[in-house]
Design a protein around this motif. Structure first.
Motif: not given
Length: 194
Positions: A60-86
């Protein structure tokens, strides 16, 4: 009730690949993506975006994923069981595949093919193999064309174009990889779906 499909007016150049899911009661206009492992709330939560920023919802808690260098909009598309986001970010107006390891202060760009402009990461497995799509210049004796090609990426070897299905013309065929399995014990094989 459960999750329901909704439309979003925010950044999402790849909406045709994964439907948006709205968590009932969220109410802030943010939209998580495909739930981790097909569950509404996997061990690491749900990944998605809100207001141009990638987010993870967990317990129930929303956490922001840090953006890559010079990125504007970003979207998380997949998350593995270790918490790594693609996911996918925008760099100089072009979509680019990205990865966040779950702990670093910034996500990293996965990149594009050597002669490409765009890329997007759609899925990640437990061994941190990532699949998605990128454009690239392809050719044969009949000419050249810019086409979308499925890729697999890993930190050990970088971005690798997957082959076009047998019998398909390379100048007119677009391909994308949208899901993958974990490596199989014994053979080490990974199944890619596209």
């Amino acid at each position: 009730g459960g999750a329901e499909y909704v439309e979003s007016s925010g950044f999402d150049p790849f909406a045709h690949v994964q439907p948006k899911v709205r968590v009932p009661g969220e109410g802030d206009g943010s939209f998580p993506q495909r739930p981790n492992g097909g569950e509404v709330d996997g061990p690491q939560g749900i990944v998605g975006y809100t207001g141009g920023s990638a987010v993870v919802w967990k317990n129930g808690v929303k956490s922001f994923i840090p953006k890559p260098f010079a990125a504007s909009d970003v979207s998380g598309n997949a998350l593995n069981d270790s918490g790594v986001v693609a996911g996918t970010g925008t760099l100089a107006g072009k979509p680019r595949a990205m990865l966040w390891d779950g702990v670093s202060a910034a996500s990293q760009w996965i990149g594009t093919f050597s002669n490409g402009n765009d890329s997007a990461a759609y899925d990640i497995n437990e061994q941190r193999f990532v699949v998605g799509v990128g454009d690239k210049l392809v050719g044969n004796l009949n000419g050249l064309a810019r086409r979308n090609r499925a890729f697999i990426w890993h930190a050990d070897f970088g971005l690798y174009a997957l082959p076009v299905p047998a019998g398909m013309p390379i100048l007119t065929t677009d391909c994308e990889a949208v899901a993958l399995t974990n490596r199989r014990a014994g053979s080490g094989d990974i199944m890619v779906v596209g």
